[in-house]
Design an enzyme around this catalytic site. Structure first.
Site, PDB file in Angstrom:
ATOM      1  N   ARG A  72       0.889  -1.161   0.008  1.00 40.44           N
ATOM      2  CA  ARG A  72       0.282  -0.018  -0.031  1.00 40.44           C
ATOM      3  C   ARG A  72       0.822   1.060   0.410  1.00 40.44           C
ATOM      4  O   ARG A  72       1.354   1.663   1.138  1.00 40.44           O
ATOM      5  CB  ARG A  72      -0.811  -0.081   1.117  1.00 40.44           C
ATOM      6  CG  ARG A  72      -1.880   1.138   1.408  1.00 40.44           C
ATOM      7  CD  ARG A  72      -2.800   0.894   2.583  1.00 40.44           C
ATOM      8  NE  ARG A  72      -3.579   1.937   2.677  1.00 40.44           N
ATOM      9  CZ  ARG A  72      -3.504   3.104   3.419  1.00 40.44           C
ATOM     10  NH1 ARG A  72      -2.275   3.260   3.936  1.00 40.44           N
ATOM     11  NH2 ARG A  72      -4.327   4.189   3.648  1.00 40.44           N
ATOM     12  N   SER A 118     -12.991  -2.572   0.783  1.00 43.77           N
ATOM     13  CA  SER A 118     -13.121  -2.001   2.171  1.00 43.77           C
ATOM     14  C   SER A 118     -14.693  -1.605   2.345  1.00 43.77           C
ATOM     15  O   SER A 118     -15.139  -1.103   1.194  1.00 43.77           O
ATOM     16  CB  SER A 118     -12.284  -0.622   2.371  1.00 43.77           C
ATOM     17  OG  SER A 118     -10.749  -0.973   2.181  1.00 43.77           O
ATOM     18  N   LYS A 177      -3.928   6.168   8.940  1.00 41.05           N
ATOM     19  CA  LYS A 177      -4.699   6.741   7.762  1.00 41.05           C
ATOM     20  C   LYS A 177      -5.311   8.146   8.036  1.00 41.05           C
ATOM     21  O   LYS A 177      -6.392   8.117   9.051  1.00 41.05           O
ATOM     22  CB  LYS A 177      -5.849   5.766   7.500  1.00 41.05           C
ATOM     23  CG  LYS A 177      -6.564   5.952   6.169  1.00 41.05           C
ATOM     24  CD  LYS A 177      -7.650   4.930   5.884  1.00 41.05           C
ATOM     25  CE  LYS A 177      -8.688   5.386   5.083  1.00 41.05           C
ATOM     26  NZ  LYS A 177      -8.550   5.443   3.582  1.00 41.05           N
TER      27      LYS A 177
HETATM   28  N1  TZP Z   1      -7.975   1.686   6.824  1.00 40.05           N
HETATM   29  C1  TZP Z   1      -8.848   1.726   7.537  1.00 40.05           C
HETATM   30  S1  TZP Z   1      -7.722   2.286   8.982  1.00 40.05           S
HETATM   31  C2  TZP Z   1      -6.501   1.974   8.080  1.00 40.05           C
HETATM   32  C3  TZP Z   1      -6.856   1.813   6.768  1.00 40.05           C
HETATM   33  C4  TZP Z   1      -5.658   1.473   5.673  1.00 40.05           C
HETATM   34  C5  TZP Z   1      -4.939   2.183   8.525  1.00 40.05           C
HETATM   35  C6  TZP Z   1      -4.577   1.033   9.687  1.00 40.05           C
HETATM   36  O1  TZP Z   1      -3.456   1.230  10.156  1.00 40.05           O
HETATM   37  P1  TZP Z   1      -3.183   0.913  11.443  1.00 40.05           P
HETATM   38  O2  TZP Z   1      -1.797   1.481  12.030  1.00 40.05           O
HETATM   39  O3  TZP Z   1      -2.894  -0.810  11.758  1.00 40.05           O
HETATM   40  O4  TZP Z   1      -4.144   1.490  12.429  1.00 40.05           O
END
Ligand code: TZP
Ligand code: MG
Length: 222
Positions: free
Chosen positions: A46, A117, A146
């Protein structure tokens, strides 16, 4: 090639590591290698957000990470970039609600794995109708990774989707660590997907190991 079976995908999604170069403090190659040694079961490249690589650099890193995944038989998926996934013959693609429609992506990728998602029941149903193999649901817990993430929903969203008859594989995402992973599985997810819990850990290997143990323990309770 046939579409992957639900059972095989459920098995593979237990500890799903997602990463791009800007999620790491060490070299992504080393982080991914350690994560695999610790027991991750699925990987998504990603490469997005502040400081993300593009063009030839992005392709080169993707190839490097795909090669490690191949060596250890870990599925390698690409986030958003369907053309890159096809060019590399990746195992699949993960898309969000703002990306190309899932049915269009499904047509482009044939039987490769398609993850979508989803934040609620309507999005989940539509993704399934349009050909998703699994759903990524979240953010479950607050996340700093994010920046444009929606509000955390807690594990209740997972329970709700299962109660409403969603049976395809689901991974929770957002703020998941070895300390809260069990709750995610108990609420109905087949696995957990994490970025920072592994990518920023002092020991990605140890962190992956602890996540795998938490998930496997919770799955055995079922
Ligand atoms: N989509 C929803 S939350 C997220 C994504 C890509 C980030 C997740 O990252 P982390 O560090 O595991 O909270
Ligand atoms: Mg996306």
């Amino acid at each position: 090639m046939e579409r992957i079976s639900t059972k095989q995908l459920q098995e593979q999604l237990r500890v799903y590591f997602i990463m791009g170069s800007n999620n790491c403090e060490k070299h992504p190659f080393d982080v991914l290698t350690e994560a695999i040694e610790g027991g991750i079961t699925f990987f998504q490249f990603r490469e997005k957000g502040h400081g993300a690589l593009s063009g030839a650099e992005k392709v080169a890193l993707a190839k490097e990470l795909q090669a490690i995944c191949r060596k250890y038989s870990i599925p390698f998926l690409v986030n958003d970039d369907v053309e890159l996934a096809l060019a590399l013959d990746a195992d699949g693609v993960h898309i969000g609600q703002e990306d190309e429609r899932a049915d269009i992506v499904r047509r482009k990728i044939g039987a490769k794995i398609l993850g979508v998602s989803a934040h609620n029941l309507d999005e989940a149903k539509r993704a399934i109708e349009q050909g998703a193999d699994y759903l990524g649901v979240g953010p479950i817990f607050p996340t700093n990774t994010k920046t444009d993430a929606k509000e955390a929903q807690g594990v209740e969203v997972l329970r709700h989707l299962r109660e409403q008859g969603i049976t395809i594989p689901i991974v929770g995402i957002g703020g998941i660590t070895a300390d809260n992973a069990k709750e995610v599985i108990r609420a109905g997810a087949d696995g957990v997907s994490v970025i920072s819990a592994i990518s920023l850990a002092n020991s990605p290997k140890e962190s992956a190991k602890q996540l795998a143990k938490a998930v496997d323990d919770a799955l055995h309770e079922k």
